[in-house]
Design a protein around this motif. Structure first.
Motif, PDB file in Angstrom:
ATOM      1  N   MET A   1       1.286  -1.378   0.474  1.00  0.00           N
ATOM      2  CA  MET A   1       0.014   0.141   0.691  1.00  0.00           C
ATOM      3  C   MET A   1       0.768   1.223   0.043  1.00  0.00           C
ATOM      4  O   MET A   1       0.841   2.200  -0.910  1.00  0.00           O
ATOM      5  N   LYS A   3       3.774   1.444  -0.732  1.00  0.00           N
ATOM      6  CA  LYS A   3       4.715   1.718  -2.352  1.00  0.00           C
ATOM      7  C   LYS A   3       3.850   1.967  -3.191  1.00  0.00           C
ATOM      8  O   LYS A   3       4.385   3.055  -3.683  1.00  0.00           O
ATOM      9  N   GLY A   4       2.520   2.132  -3.175  1.00  0.00           N
ATOM     10  CA  GLY A   4       1.488   2.302  -4.008  1.00  0.00           C
ATOM     11  C   GLY A   4       1.436   4.033  -3.883  1.00  0.00           C
ATOM     12  O   GLY A   4       1.292   4.522  -5.149  1.00  0.00           O
ATOM     13  N   TYR A   7       4.926   5.582  -4.874  1.00  0.00           N
ATOM     14  CA  TYR A   7       5.267   5.442  -6.684  1.00  0.00           C
ATOM     15  C   TYR A   7       4.484   6.215  -6.969  1.00  0.00           C
ATOM     16  O   TYR A   7       4.368   7.406  -7.618  1.00  0.00           O
ATOM     17  N   LYS A   8       3.369   6.462  -6.394  1.00  0.00           N
ATOM     18  CA  LYS A   8       2.572   7.682  -7.452  1.00  0.00           C
ATOM     19  C   LYS A   8       2.506   9.005  -7.351  1.00  0.00           C
ATOM     20  O   LYS A   8       2.973   9.779  -7.775  1.00  0.00           O
ATOM     21  N   ILE A  11       6.077   9.578  -8.851  1.00  0.00           N
ATOM     22  CA  ILE A  11       5.488  10.138 -10.245  1.00  0.00           C
ATOM     23  C   ILE A  11       5.385  11.361 -10.802  1.00  0.00           C
ATOM     24  O   ILE A  11       5.612  12.796 -11.432  1.00  0.00           O
ATOM     25  N   ARG A  86      -9.628  14.730  -8.825  1.00  0.00           N
ATOM     26  CA  ARG A  86      -9.026  13.451  -8.389  1.00  0.00           C
ATOM     27  C   ARG A  86      -8.465  12.899  -7.137  1.00  0.00           C
ATOM     28  O   ARG A  86      -8.136  11.649  -6.526  1.00  0.00           O
ATOM     29  N   LEU A  89      -9.820   9.623  -6.607  1.00  0.00           N
ATOM     30  CA  LEU A  89      -9.615   8.541  -6.527  1.00  0.00           C
ATOM     31  C   LEU A  89      -8.510   7.736  -5.623  1.00  0.00           C
ATOM     32  O   LEU A  89      -8.275   7.298  -5.742  1.00  0.00           O
ATOM     33  N   MET A  93      -9.136   4.455  -2.791  1.00  0.00           N
ATOM     34  CA  MET A  93      -8.033   3.401  -2.917  1.00  0.00           C
ATOM     35  C   MET A  93      -8.316   2.230  -2.122  1.00  0.00           C
ATOM     36  O   MET A  93      -8.924   2.759  -0.644  1.00  0.00           O
ATOM     37  N   PRO A  94      -8.429   0.631  -1.909  1.00  0.00           N
ATOM     38  CA  PRO A  94      -8.884   0.006  -0.586  1.00  0.00           C
ATOM     39  C   PRO A  94      -7.509   0.078   0.492  1.00  0.00           C
ATOM     40  O   PRO A  94      -6.671  -0.681   0.217  1.00  0.00           O
TER      41      PRO A  94
ATOM     42  N   LEU C  87      -8.982   9.813 -13.865  1.00  0.00           N
ATOM     43  CA  LEU C  87      -7.767   9.308 -13.969  1.00  0.00           C
ATOM     44  C   LEU C  87      -6.367   9.897 -13.380  1.00  0.00           C
ATOM     45  O   LEU C  87      -6.292  11.731 -13.708  1.00  0.00           O
ATOM     46  N   HIS C  88      -5.662   9.562 -13.109  1.00  0.00           N
ATOM     47  CA  HIS C  88      -4.382  10.082 -12.258  1.00  0.00           C
ATOM     48  C   HIS C  88      -3.358  10.972 -14.205  1.00  0.00           C
ATOM     49  O   HIS C  88      -2.859  10.130 -14.795  1.00  0.00           O
ATOM     50  N   ASN C  89      -4.501  12.013 -14.270  1.00  0.00           N
ATOM     51  CA  ASN C  89      -3.628  12.865 -15.520  1.00  0.00           C
ATOM     52  C   ASN C  89      -2.383  12.237 -15.836  1.00  0.00           C
ATOM     53  O   ASN C  89      -1.733  12.055 -17.051  1.00  0.00           O
ATOM     54  N   TYR C  90      -1.868  12.886 -14.881  1.00  0.00           N
ATOM     55  CA  TYR C  90      -0.013  13.128 -14.872  1.00  0.00           C
ATOM     56  C   TYR C  90       0.364  11.447 -15.108  1.00  0.00           C
ATOM     57  O   TYR C  90       2.130  11.564 -15.567  1.00  0.00           O
ATOM     58  N   MET C  91       0.473  10.196 -15.452  1.00  0.00           N
ATOM     59  CA  MET C  91       0.937   9.103 -15.341  1.00  0.00           C
ATOM     60  C   MET C  91       0.301   8.318 -16.716  1.00  0.00           C
ATOM     61  O   MET C  91      -0.224   9.015 -17.566  1.00  0.00           O
ATOM     62  N   LYS C  94       1.965   2.732 -18.841  1.00  0.00           N
ATOM     63  CA  LYS C  94       1.912   1.699 -17.646  1.00  0.00           C
ATOM     64  C   LYS C  94       2.169   1.836 -15.668  1.00  0.00           C
ATOM     65  O   LYS C  94       2.035   1.094 -14.867  1.00  0.00           O
ATOM     66  N   GLU C  95       1.899   3.451 -15.654  1.00  0.00           N
ATOM     67  CA  GLU C  95       2.692   3.790 -14.386  1.00  0.00           C
ATOM     68  C   GLU C  95       1.178   4.118 -13.416  1.00  0.00           C
ATOM     69  O   GLU C  95       1.002   2.948 -12.566  1.00  0.00           O
ATOM     70  N   ASN C  98       0.494  -0.320 -12.769  1.00  0.00           N
ATOM     71  CA  ASN C  98       1.848   0.082 -12.294  1.00  0.00           C
ATOM     72  C   ASN C  98       1.032   0.599 -10.594  1.00  0.00           C
ATOM     73  O   ASN C  98       0.938  -0.466  -9.083  1.00  0.00           O
ATOM     74  N   TYR C  99       0.367   0.956 -10.365  1.00  0.00           N
ATOM     75  CA  TYR C  99      -0.371   2.230  -8.910  1.00  0.00           C
ATOM     76  C   TYR C  99      -1.496   1.314  -8.822  1.00  0.00           C
ATOM     77  O   TYR C  99      -1.337   1.350  -7.425  1.00  0.00           O
ATOM     78  N   THR C 100      -2.351   1.187 -10.261  1.00  0.00           N
ATOM     79  CA  THR C 100      -3.723   0.871  -9.244  1.00  0.00           C
ATOM     80  C   THR C 100      -3.244  -0.603  -8.848  1.00  0.00           C
ATOM     81  O   THR C 100      -3.985  -1.111  -7.719  1.00  0.00           O
ATOM     82  N   SER C 102      -0.540  -2.168  -7.018  1.00  0.00           N
ATOM     83  CA  SER C 102       0.065  -2.437  -5.969  1.00  0.00           C
ATOM     84  C   SER C 102      -1.222  -2.424  -4.452  1.00  0.00           C
ATOM     85  O   SER C 102      -0.774  -2.818  -3.566  1.00  0.00           O
ATOM     86  N   PHE C 103      -2.465  -1.871  -5.044  1.00  0.00           N
ATOM     87  CA  PHE C 103      -3.681  -2.211  -4.191  1.00  0.00           C
ATOM     88  C   PHE C 103      -4.164  -3.078  -4.558  1.00  0.00           C
ATOM     89  O   PHE C 103      -5.039  -3.485  -3.153  1.00  0.00           O
ATOM     90  N   PHE C 104      -4.387  -3.858  -5.331  1.00  0.00           N
ATOM     91  CA  PHE C 104      -5.551  -4.984  -5.720  1.00  0.00           C
ATOM     92  C   PHE C 104      -4.240  -5.999  -5.958  1.00  0.00           C
ATOM     93  O   PHE C 104      -3.640  -6.750  -7.361  1.00  0.00           O
ATOM     94  N   LYS C 126       0.907   9.188 -21.656  1.00  0.00           N
ATOM     95  CA  LYS C 126       0.888   9.993 -20.581  1.00  0.00           C
ATOM     96  C   LYS C 126      -1.013  10.035 -21.499  1.00  0.00           C
ATOM     97  O   LYS C 126      -1.898   9.923 -22.375  1.00  0.00           O
TER      98      LYS C 126
END
Lengths: 224, 403, 295
Positions: A1, A3-4, A7-8, A11, A86, A89, A93-94, C87-91, C94-95, C98-100, C102-104, C126
């Motif tokens: 978690m 990590k996620g 990571y965001k 970026i 956003r 969003l 997240m879970p 959505l997270h527009n700045y990603m 692939k990113e 990867n981000y999503t 990590s939660f599922f 992007k």
């Protein structure tokens, strides 16, 4: 978690972090060149006399850079969250939304600490031939005090983005201005020691204040 | 960690931030808006007329607070206005039966003020080490020393510790019974380039030392204490041209002592009401008398002594501080507490909190009731009203902002 | 146990009611479409379900938990598409994956890749550079790859052209059928829902006008063509049994809850002579407008 979330945030802020590092190191180099020039013109004894007795600290002019950088970092990190709401969003997240938001702030504080520490290392290395270790440690306290106030500025900027009401935003903006103004009362060596616990308490209070704003974000501020 | 608890905690944290900010900003803005320019009255003693004269807000007054002409005022105080009187040709040859000359007056006139900031000694990483051989330095000095578990002399020209000088300093100190670590270092407040007195130290056993660098060797002096209970909490080295006094020492119980040059004796000054952390102490030396002026909150007291510190006269001049003006009194009732970081006379950045208990019997109670009436239908109103009572105006505003 | 169980849900913004005692539930594997006009309370319902709004009253349970206190484990079972394919527009593509991911823990790379590959986009692209249609596909791919048991889609058709809308609906439909996923969906394009949903919740001014299966909804109202004996202007307000009236010369097109024989009697009672009343085919959109009106 974690990590996620990290990571965001990475970026989102990687470019900003890079140019901030370049600016900080560039400013340190500029300071080094300026001090060397001063020493050449006025001699090293006069430079020391200024630092030791007149308390005319040579690095004072670059201290406002820290809160400024922290404020910019807060904007870069949380502006994208505000556009189109956003932040929903991120929060959906879970994971517990407080854990998510605290992790986002944690990333910010960690990144700023890393950035400022790197700057201080460069500062220490460059000036090791001019100032002694004892003096450098005393100077470090001034830096730490400014870092803490920078963290407070960062947190206040973040809260301005999370806060959904204009009243809250205005109150937070005034708070940010008032708290930053304390820093510029008299920037001298040693006299900031006693501000460090105050700044630390402020950072802690602001960090946990986030939960109030997250709660508010969820409970009714969302408008159609 | 329960979510509800964290949210509640977050609310409290935000409230605290707002209250801290308001407790700093509001009294500051209020004071800036209501405080006029206040000059501390200046009191002078005339040995000739055996009386006191005051300059208060640009007005010249006698000791009964009656205005007098500037010319009369100046002629009554020849020891103070001697250069002006000399220019005008009205300077008397003798004052109080003592022959005076410009050179004599110039050598004997000395003023020093001790502010609360000076009493609050800040530990420094390095202290200036001046050579006391009497040479007037034209450039900035080359030597500094750190005083911790030993003395370390640092040569900045070479950017390294001067081991030889360090050893000399340590040896000279130890030989005279100096016990490390160093407790406190005192020097000359004005940090002049010519320094004949060197630095003063309190060692680990609370003994008092003077260490001077003369050419390339150190001279160490010790001073006999008046009694075995005597302790020094602060020392101010004087830079008197007549070399009569080395300086002024304060004890932990706020007693004032002067350290005589030559005899190396501490002489007690019988002033009982000086509070170093709040008052300003002015010392002035003249050709035939010495004065100590304690500037307190409500009164300025001047004590006049002769050269052997026997009291000649004493004068109380009441002053009206901001706290005694209408605006100042209102402030005490409006703001329950104030956070300050610096004050004009205490050039220090340090958070301090001052409580105004008067507000707890007036405005806080009213605001607390008002809050209860305004929010009587909401849950937890009693708890919030108690909070308003404790934090007064700040809590009231903060709670109105955060619904 | 129902996946979603909403009981007496009421909410108001600044004392202006937006939801009034709304009740509905969604069983496992069912697709519920919430339809209603602008301001009917659809988004408010979705926000309450997501836990982004505390309702004034009523109980809202998702997987048996209060919607504003959903645990991380429950949220892991829910996939949410926010209005406007947020959505997270700045990603990059692939990113964001990867981000999503990590939660599922049950993340399905294959589904994500399959759906994004057909867009012929680069991994490094992007999200901010994508068109609205492409973004909707990425959002759907992210949602489906989560392997969620419940999908909540808020106005999925917003800004999409017919091609992308059809693609979205078809992809969703086939996935949902294959995985037996529960879906709650809202859209302004009602014809898309007709193809997709099993159940309908019709909201009008904060109240639930209809809550049942799509078939029963379509049966609850019918579209009729009424031939008048002689050309005459019929005041629509007198036709109390008709929800939507449209007249072309001597032909009246109406939507009514009455059966054919009841309608004949109703016209006779109003003294309007008709030669023929014929039931004609009707879409979900017709039924929606018939029940809620055009404005």
């Amino acid at each position: 978690m974690l990590k996620g979330v990290f990571y965001k945030e990475y970026i989102k802020t990687r470019r900003t972090l890079l140019w901030m590092l370049l600016v900080l190191i560039g400013a340190t180099f500029a300071l080094f060149l300026f001090v060397n020039h001063e020493i050449e013109v006025k001699q090293v004894s006069f430079f020391w006399f200024q630092q030791m007795v007149s308390n005319n600290l040579f690095f004072v002019w670059m201290l406002p850079v820290f809160p400024l950088m922290a404020a910019i970092f807060g904007v870069v990190q949380f502006l994208p969250e505000t556009i189109g709401r956003r932040f929903r969003l991120s929060l959906f997240m879970p994971e517990n939304e407080l854990v998510i938001s605290f992790s986002m702030l944690g990333f910010g504080l960690l990144a700023l600490t890393l950035l400022f520490t790197l700057q201080f290392v460069v500062f220490a290395v460059l000036f090791s031939g001019i100032i002694t270790l004892i003096w450098l440690l005393a100077a470090a306290k001034v830096f730490v005090c400014f870092w803490l106030f920078s963290f407070a500025t960062y947190l206040l900027i973040v809260l301005i983005f999370i806060a959904q009401k204009t009243t809250y935003r205005m109150v937070l903006a005034v708070t940010a201005l008032v708290q930053s103004s304390i820093l510029f009362i008299k920037p001298q060596l040693n006299i900031f020691d006693c501000l460090i616990p105050y700044a630390a308490i402020l950072v802690m209070l602001l960090f946990f204040s986030t939960s109030f704003f997250i709660h508010h974000y969820k409970t009714g501020s969302y408008e159609l | 960690m329960k979510n509800s608890f964290v949210k509640y905690f977050g609310r409290i944290c935000f409230l605290m931030v707002l209250i801290i900010t308001m407790a700093y900003l509001m009294p500051l803005v209020y004071k800036l808006m209501t405080e006029g320019k206040t000059n501390v009255p200046f009191i002078l003693y005339s040995p000739d007329k055996k009386g006191f004269f005051v300059i208060d807000g640009g007005k010249f007054l006698d000791e009964n607070r009656h205005p007098i002409a500037k010319k009369k005022f100046e002629s009554a105080l020849p020891l103070f206005f001697y250069s002006k009187l000399l220019k005008e040709g009205t300077m008397p040859d003798s004052v109080d039966g003592m022959a005076v000359s410009p050179v004599l007056l110039n050598t004997n006139n000395f003023n020093e003020s001790i502010y609360p900031i000076d009493v609050d000694i800040v530990e420094k990483p390095y202290y200036l080490l001046l050579n006391c051989s009497g040479v007037n330095l034209t450039n900035a000095p080359d030597f500094y020393f750190s005083a911790t578990s030993s003395f370390n002399v640092f040569n900045i020209k070479l950017n390294q510790t001067d081991t030889l000088l360090s050893r000399k300093m340590n040896m000279a100190a130890i030989r005279k019974g100096f016990v490390f670590p160093v407790k406190a270092v005192y020097g000359n407040k004005s940090v002049k380039m010519i320094n004949m007195d060197g630095n003063f130290f309190v060692d680990a056993c609370n003994n008092f030392f003077q260490i001077k660098l003369i050419s390339d060797s150190f001279s160490v002096s010790t001073f006999p204490f008046p009694d075995s209970f005597f302790r020094i909490s602060c020392f101010f080295n004087f830079d008197m041209r007549n070399h009569e006094l080395l300086g002024l020492a304060l004890t932990p119980d706020n007693q004032i002592f002067v350290l005589e040059h030559g005899t190396n004796n501490f002489i007690k000054i019988p002033i009982a009401d000086y509070r170093p952390n709040q008052d300003v102490l002015r010392f002035s030396n003249n050709v035939n008398h010495r004065t100590f002026t304690v500037i307190g909150d409500t009164v300025i007291t001047q004590y006049v002594y002769n050269k052997s510190f026997s009291e000649i006269a004493r004068y109380h001049y009441p002053i009206k501080r901001y706290e005694q003006t209408v605006a100042g009194k209102i402030q005490k009732y409006v703001f329950p507490f104030e956070i300050s970081f610096s004050s004009p006379n205490r050039l220090k950045v340090s958070p301090a909190i001052a409580f105004n208990f008067a507000s707890y019997f007036g405005l806080n109670l009213l605001l607390s009731l008002l809050y209860y009436v305004l929010r009587r239908s909401s849950s937890g109103v009693v708890k919030a009203a108690v909070f308003v009572y404790c934090t007064g105006l700040f809590g009231f505003i903060a709670l109105l902002v955060i619904k | 146990m129902a996946v979603i169980d909403v009981h007496n849900l009421s909410h108001a913004y600044n004392k202006k009611p937006v939801l009034k005692n709304v009740c509905f539930s969604v069983e496992k594997g069912r697709i519920l479409g919430i339809i209603g006009k602008n301001g009917a309370g659809k988004s408010t319902t979705i926000n309450v379900l997501n836990g982004f709004l505390f309702p004034n009253s009523g109980s809202v349970k998702v997987f048996g938990e209060n919607s504003n206190e959903l645990t991380a484990d429950t949220r892991r079972r829910i996939g949410v598409l926010f209005e406007g394919h947020l959505l997270h527009n700045y990603m990059t593509l692939k990113e964001v994956a990867n981000y999503t991911k990590s939660f599922f823990p049950q993340w399905d790379d294959e589904t994500y890749n399959k759906l994004t590959l057909r867009l012929k986009l680069l991994d490094k692209q992007k999200i901010s550079t994508l068109s609205c249609g492409q973004r909707s596909q990425v959002a759907l791919a992210l949602l489906l790859a989560q392997r969620a048991e419940l999908l909540i889609l808020d106005d999925f058709s917003m800004g999409l052209d017919p091609g992308y809308r059809r693609l979205f609906v078809e992809t969703l439909k086939s996935y949902v059928q294959y995985h037996n996923t529960t879906v709650l969906i809202t859209s302004h394009i009602i014809q898309d829902l007709e193809y997709l949903v099993d159940d309908i919740l019709l909201l009008n001014k904060g109240e639930a006008l209809f809550n049942g299966t799509l078939t029963s909804f379509m049966q609850s109202i019918a579209r009729y063509k009424v031939l008048l004996v002689e050309p005459q202007v019929v005041n629509p307000e007198v036709l109390w049994f008709a929800n939507d009236v449209f007249q072309v010369e001597n032909e009246l097109f109406i939507l009514s809850r009455l059966a054919l024989n009841e309608l004949l009697g109703a016209f006779a009672a109003l003294n309007i002579q008709v030669t023929q009343i014929k039931s004609i085919p009707m879409s979900l959109e017709d039924a929606f407008i018939g029940l809620t009106g055009k404005f």
